[in-house]
Design a protein around this motif. Structure first.
Motif, PDB file in Angstrom:
ATOM      1  N   GLU A   8      34.886  26.497  41.029  1.00  0.00           N
ATOM      2  CA  GLU A   8      33.783  27.235  40.391  1.00  0.00           C
ATOM      3  C   GLU A   8      32.783  27.727  41.429  1.00  0.00           C
ATOM      4  OE1 GLU A   8      33.524  28.295  37.204  1.00  0.00           O
ATOM      5  OE2 GLU A   8      35.568  27.486  37.086  1.00  0.00           O
ATOM      6  N   LYS A  59      34.400  30.738  43.167  1.00  0.00           N
ATOM      7  CA  LYS A  59      34.415  31.909  42.291  1.00  0.00           C
ATOM      8  C   LYS A  59      33.033  32.549  42.194  1.00  0.00           C
ATOM      9  CE  LYS A  59      38.223  30.618  39.219  1.00  0.00           C
ATOM     10  NZ  LYS A  59      38.557  30.208  37.845  1.00  0.00           N
ATOM     11  N   TYR A  60      32.013  31.726  42.065  1.00  0.00           N
ATOM     12  CA  TYR A  60      30.642  32.233  41.960  1.00  0.00           C
ATOM     13  C   TYR A  60      30.251  32.988  43.231  1.00  0.00           C
ATOM     14  CZ  TYR A  60      25.579  32.420  41.867  1.00  0.00           C
ATOM     15  OH  TYR A  60      24.278  32.865  41.925  1.00  0.00           O
ATOM     16  N   LYS A  64      32.246  36.300  43.578  1.00  0.00           N
ATOM     17  CA  LYS A  64      31.803  37.295  42.583  1.00  0.00           C
ATOM     18  C   LYS A  64      30.428  37.865  42.945  1.00  0.00           C
ATOM     19  CE  LYS A  64      30.899  37.937  37.683  1.00  0.00           C
ATOM     20  NZ  LYS A  64      30.786  37.320  36.366  1.00  0.00           N
ATOM     21  N   GLN A  65      29.491  37.000  43.292  1.00  0.00           N
ATOM     22  CA  GLN A  65      28.142  37.457  43.625  1.00  0.00           C
ATOM     23  C   GLN A  65      28.123  38.260  44.928  1.00  0.00           C
ATOM     24  OE1 GLN A  65      25.400  37.313  41.629  1.00  0.00           O
ATOM     25  NE2 GLN A  65      26.960  36.639  40.198  1.00  0.00           N
ATOM     26  N   PRO A  68      24.200  34.353  47.921  1.00  0.00           N
ATOM     27  CA  PRO A  68      24.896  33.614  46.851  1.00  0.00           C
ATOM     28  C   PRO A  68      25.460  32.273  47.324  1.00  0.00           C
ATOM     29  CG  PRO A  68      26.110  35.609  47.400  1.00  0.00           C
ATOM     30  CD  PRO A  68      24.818  35.662  48.148  1.00  0.00           C
ATOM     31  N   ALA A  72      24.288  28.802  45.519  1.00  0.00           N
ATOM     32  CA  ALA A  72      25.277  27.914  44.894  1.00  0.00           C
ATOM     33  C   ALA A  72      25.344  26.571  45.613  1.00  0.00           C
ATOM     34  CB  ALA A  72      26.648  28.582  44.881  1.00  0.00           C
TER      35      ALA A  72
END
Length: 172
Positions: free
Chosen positions: A13, A16-17, A20-21, A138, A142
């Protein structure tokens, strides 16, 4: 021994975050001209018997877009700087044509893409590349949430492993 349970899920996760960001930031920052850097951003999560790892990859020049590069006249807070070697004019030609702009000389004639690439290369050499932090922001955001989630996930994996081990010993 780690399992591919909670720890893998949390790291996946996180990956992925960040991916994507970072891609979103590239597009919003108008740095996604041909999509090559955008498509190259990816990550890999590996969970082994006694360890786990997370890595990210992108085109080499992505690091310079993210962290920036100090020019000979303008300085940024970055570990990279132009000193004697200039940005490659040849690679700028494609970028210029995809952006769809061309300068004119004093007589009103269009300047060739090749000439423009040398002009822009010299400008970048002097002014540098401003840090965009498209990936760094990002990642750091995160990462602030990651330690607690990872400790909890790792703890749950250890609990599952211990329960599995204890149950197997009882069955013998």
């Amino acid at each position: 021994m780690l399992t591919k349970g909670y720890t893998h899920k949390v790291l996946t996760e996180f990956k992925k975050y960040v991916v994507k960001q970072a891609r979103t930031n590239l597009s919003k920052g108008k740095k996604n001209v041909n999509g090559k850097l955008y498509k190259s951003i990816d990550g890999d999560v590996e969970v082994g018997k006694t360890s786990f790892s997370l890595s990210f990859v992108m085109e080499n020049y992505g690091v310079f877009q993210d962290k920036g590069v100090s020019g000979t006249k303008k300085k940024y807070n970055t570990p990279y700087s132009y000193t004697t070697k200039r940005p490659p004019a040849k690679s700028l030609e494609d970028w210029i044509s995809k952006r769809g702009f061309q300068f004119r000389d004093k007589k009103g004639k269009f300047i060739s893409y090749k000439s423009m690439s040398y002009i822009i290369s010299n400008s970048i050499f002097e002014k540098g590349i401003k840090p965009s932090l498209f990936f760094t922001k990002p990642f750091e955001k995160a990462f602030k949430n990651l330690p607690n989630e990872l400790v909890e996930a790792y703890g749950l994996d250890v609990e599952d492993f211990l329960a599995f081990t204890l149950n197997n010993k009882r069955l013998r």
